[in-house]
Structure formats: structure tokens, C-alpha cells
Design an enzyme around this catalytic site. Structure first.
Site, short mmCIF file in Angstrom:
data_model
loop_
_atom_site.label_atom_id
_atom_site.label_comp_id
_atom_site.label_asym_id
_atom_site.label_seq_id
_atom_site.Cartn_x
_atom_site.Cartn_y
_atom_site.Cartn_z
N GLN A 248 -0.50 3.97 -10.32
CA GLN A 248 -0.30 2.53 -10.11
C GLN A 248 -1.54 1.91 -9.48
OE1 GLN A 248 3.37 2.15 -7.91
NE2 GLN A 248 4.61 2.70 -9.68
N ASP B 226 7.90 11.99 -10.32
CA ASP B 226 9.23 11.36 -10.36
C ASP B 226 10.34 12.37 -10.62
OD1 ASP B 226 8.07 8.89 -9.93
OD2 ASP B 226 7.89 8.44 -12.06
C1 S3P Z 1 3.93 5.06 -12.31
C2 S3P Z 1 3.23 5.85 -11.44
C3 S3P Z 1 3.87 6.68 -10.41
C4 S3P Z 1 5.35 6.87 -10.68
C5 S3P Z 1 6.04 5.59 -11.08
C6 S3P Z 1 5.40 5.01 -12.31
C7 S3P Z 1 3.19 4.24 -13.28
O1 S3P Z 1 3.72 6.04 -9.17
O2 S3P Z 1 5.97 7.40 -9.51
O3 S3P Z 1 7.41 5.82 -11.32
O4 S3P Z 1 3.82 3.72 -14.23
O5 S3P Z 1 1.96 4.11 -13.13
P1 S3P Z 1 2.42 6.25 -8.24
O6 S3P Z 1 1.27 5.65 -8.93
O7 S3P Z 1 2.75 5.53 -6.97
O8 S3P Z 1 2.30 7.72 -8.07
#
Ligand code: S3P
Length: 448
Positions: free
Chosen positions: A176, A326
């Protein structure tokens, strides 16, 4: 949205084996990105297989509020008329993000390089989650933030146009954060670079390239260096969203722990940045076969055939964490059924997901009558060696879809029912979860 509706408790009990074929819904991460990138292309994109969960609908609503023309034309079929990179408009009201961290952090990135001021609000779960990890790099690019104490929602963001390109080394393994910086870079003159010491899901990179963005990825001694040159035009696309491996994970573990089960999970995205759970389950002795390997929407996809198998404890390799971040809640259920003591460490990010997933799953293990030792970054779990769980208690979901679904699956292998205090959060990522569970219990192919 579920946060406003009354809690919906539901009990899950053991029954016969699970049988049949399920098709998991579209991948959540890819669905968010399909809507956002289509919204920035010049012209009309079509999306098939979009996940119509609450999180993704929050992204659609926000993109609409910023001028994109987005229409649902049938189940999973969407049409998006984009405004072009740099063309997002000032939203007239706060952007309601519901439960969705991905919507929030990626949209904060998009807005950072637009001349827009936007307020972000979310439910009780999202309002506890850290946004400092995106505020920090986006502030360096010139965006300005007024956040609630602790860098949380509600917050106000004022973007800057033109923004300033940066080189940013990710301090946490987070797709993210990576995506937020790359999306800000999309409308920023010059080249924005993200250095990723540990690889995380690469859907943004794959899809941005597909849309024609000037994006390169280089493996270096420091890690992966992703460079995006801004102010390019995105070309509209026809996107097919592959099935969500995180949703498939619940059925993989369900079939593995319920004796006599044999199921097929169709259309699962097998992107190597997402398949850590399959690797871990296979190390535990799970019987997971792949069929029909193919490419869908620029992503590797396969059907998975999963049969019940006795599981044994493992030490979960910490370097698998980003590719199954996840999936730890449902992995903990598998570990709870395995023979021996499973050690899962190096997953401190679990503390800042939709709930504190270490504490929330420890409470589930209490209901299951399974012994464990908590750590700041994971759990050690004393598995039951194939004996049914105790059950006979209520699990608190804390507005976390994956806690609700993991507890539901554990109930299928428990002597007394496992009650989930509120199943409504399931709608954030898997609206058909309960219907699919019923179909598998009745041995029907889904929808039949
Ligand atoms: C996601 C990245 C992950 C994941 C989330 C979706 C994404 O989070 O846990 O459900 O779509 O980029 P983080 O980037 O905080 O690890």
C-alpha cells in the site's frame, strides 16, 4: 455499510466433508487498482470479474466523487470513463472509506499530486490504523496533511500540483505504501523511485505497465527499484480480474482440516507475491494440486484441487510473510489442527490490520481450546494433531472480515459450535462467503 448495521451473530458447527467446485470472487487488491487506473486513463475501460465487496465499492464511490464516470453493467462487469492523469476533480464531500485501508492509502497517493483538498473518514477499525506510513513520503512530495492524533483518520489532505518526485526506501514491507508513492508519482514531473528491500505484491506495477505508464523495475543489491516517470497518458484497458487467493485461502484450509473433503477452487490468482499460504500449507503436508495454469489479466492463474490431509507443525519461514500477510488468521487455524507446535514469527504487521490479528486470533484459539504463546510478531501454536477443536464459545470479530471467516472455518472442525459475534464484516471482501460455504457443505457446485 456494515459498521452502521446491527451485528449479525452466527454459529458454525461441524458437519460432513466439503465437496464441489467454488469460484472465488475477484481479487480485492487488483479490483481497487482496476477502478483507480481506469479512472485515470483517457477514455473508456471495461472491467470483468470485479470484486463487488464493500471495500472496492468505497473506491468506486471515491473515484466517482472525483469526476470519473463509473457504471456497473452486470454482475462483476463495470465500465469506467477516465478523466486522464491529473484530471481528478475536487470532491464535494468527505471520502467515506468504510473499512478499507487499501482505498484510503492508495487514494491518498493519487490525491497527493492533484490540486485537491479531501477529507477521509472511516469506520471504527480503519480509524485506528496508522496512516503515518503514507503521510511521511507523500509529505516529502509536497502534500499537506492534518490527521487525527497518531496519524489516523479522520484526516484532511491537500495535494500539490506539480508535486516533487522523490526516491523512497520502504521502511515497512507494504504494497500500500509502495503503491501510494507510485500513484503520486503518476502525476508528478520527473521520475519517482521506490526501493523495496523485501518484495511485496506487485499488482500496481503490472497493471500500470499494462495501462502504458512509463514504469521500470530493476533488481539491485538494495532490493527492487521501481521507477515511474510521471505525466504519461494512460490508455484505457479491458481488464479481467482473477480470483482472490486470500479468499481461496479459507477453502484451502477448510478442505485440509475437515476429514473426507475434496474440492476444486477455480480461477485463483497465483502471482508469486501472493502464494505464501500455499507454500506454507504444502510444507505442513496439505494436499493442494494445481490445474489449468493460465494467464488472466496479466496475472498467473490456476485451479486448485484440495483434499483433506493430516497436517504437521512447521516453523513458518518469516520471509514468506509479505506473500501471505492477509492469510495468517486462517494459517493459524491450520496450525491449530496440525500435529505439533507451529511457530509463526516475523509478522508484526498483523498488529495493524483491520484488527490486531495476533490478539484477535489468540482469542479465537481460546474458544477452540488450543494452547498458544503470543509474541509481539506472531504466535506459537500447539496443534490438536487432527482432533476436533473444543468450540462452544463466541469469537469477537472487531470489524475484521478475516477474523470472522477464519473463526467460521474453525467451527467446521469443532465439537461444539463456534459463534461469530458479527458476520457482517465478511461483506467487505467476500459477500458470497456464507452461500459458498453452504454449497460446499451440501456437496453442490456453487450456484447449482
Ligand atoms: C494490500 C496490501 C497489504 C494487504 C492488504 C491489501 C494492497 O497491505 O494487507 O489487504 O492491495 O496493496 P500492506 O501494504 O499494509 O501490507
Amino acid at each position: 455499510m456494515h459498521a452502521q448495521t446491527a451485528p449479525r451473530p452466527l454459529a458454525f458447527s461441524a458437519g460432513g466433508p466439503l465437496r464441489g467446485t467454488v469460484t472465488v470472487p475477484g481479487d480485492k487488491s487488483i479490483s481497487h487498482r482496476a477502478l483507480m487506473f481506469s479512472g485515470l486513463a483517457v477514455g473508456e475501460s471495461r472491467i470483468e470479474g470485479l470484486l463487488e465487496g464493500e471495500d472496492v465499492l468505497a473506491t468506486a464511490a471515491a473515484m466517482r466523487a472525483m469526476g470519473c464516470d463509473i457504471e456497473r453493467t452486470g454482475p462483476g462487469s463495470w465500465r469506467v470513463h477516465g478523466v486522464g492523469v491529473g484530471g481528478l476533480l475536487q470532491p464535494q464531500a468527505a471520502l467515506e472509506m468504510g473499512n478499507s485501508g487499501t482505498s484510503t492509502r492508495l487514494l491518498m497517493g493519487l490525491i497527493a499530486s492533484h490540486p485537491i483538498t479531501a477529507a477521509f473518514t472511516g469506520d471504527a477499525s480503519l480509524s485506528k490504523r496508522p496512516m503515518g506510513r503514507v503521510i511521511e513520503p507523500l509529505s516529502r512530495m509536497g502534500a499537506d496533511f492534518t490527521a487525527s492524533p497518531g496519524g489516523r483518520l479522520p484526516l484532511m489532505e491537500r495535494g500539490l500540483c506539480p508535486a516533487v518526485p522523490i526516491e523512497y526506501r520502504l521502511p515497512v514491507a507494504s504494497a500500500q505504501v509502495k503503491s501510494a508513492v507510485l500513484l503520486a508519482g503518476l502525476n508528478t514531473p520527473g521520475t519517482t523511485r521506490v526501493i523495496e528491500p523485501v518484495p511485496t505484491r506487485d499488482h500496481s506495477e503490472r497493471m500500470l505497465r499494462g495501462f502504458g505508464a512509463a514504469l521500470s523495475v530493476e533488481e539491485t543489491a538494495e532490493g527492487r527499484v521501481i521507477a515511474i516517470t510521471g505525466e504519461a497518458e494512460l490508455q484505457p484497458q479491458q481488464i479481467v480480474v482473477p480470483g482472490d487467493p486470500s479468499s481461496a485461502g479459507f477453502w484451502m484450509v477448510a478442505a485440509s482440516i475437515v476429514p473426507g473433503s475434496a474440492i476444486t477452487i477455480a480461477n485463483v490468482c497465483m502471482n508469486p507475491t501472493r502464494t505464501g499460504l500455499i507454500t506454507a500449507l504444502r510444507m505442513m503436508g496439505a494436499d493442494i494440486a494445481e490445474a489449468n495454469a493460465r494467464t488472466v489479466g496479466g496475472e498467473p492463474v490456476a485451479d486448485l484441487v484440495v483434499r483433506h490431509a493430516p497436517l504437521r507443525a512447521i516453523e513458518v519461514p518469516p520471509d514468506l510473510a509479505p506473500s501471505m500477510i492477509d492469510e495468517y488468521p486462517i494459517l493459524f487455524v491450520a496450525a491449530a489442527m496440525a500435529q505439533g507446535r507451529t511457530m509463526a514469527r516475523g509478522a508484526e504487521e498483523l498488529r495493524v490490520k483491520e484488527s490486531d490479528r495476533i490478539d484477535a486470533m489468540a482469542a479465537v484459539l481460546d474458544v477452540l481450546g488450543v494452547a498458544y504463546q503470543p509474541f509481539e510478531d506472531g504466535l506459537a501454536i500447539e496443534g490438536r494433531g487432527g482432533d476436533r477443536f473444543a468450540g462452544g464459545g463466541t469469537v469477537t470479530t472487531h470489524l475484521d472480515h478475516r477474523i470472522a471467516m477464519s473463526a467460521a472455518i474453525a467451527g467446521l472442525a469443532a465439537n461444539a459450535p463456534v459463534t461469530v459475534d458479527d458476520v457482517s464484516p465478511v461483506a467487505t471482501s467476500y459477500p458470497d462467503f456464507l452461500a459458498t460455504l453452504d454449497a460446499l457443505r451440501e456437496g453442490r457446485d456453487e450456484g447449482a
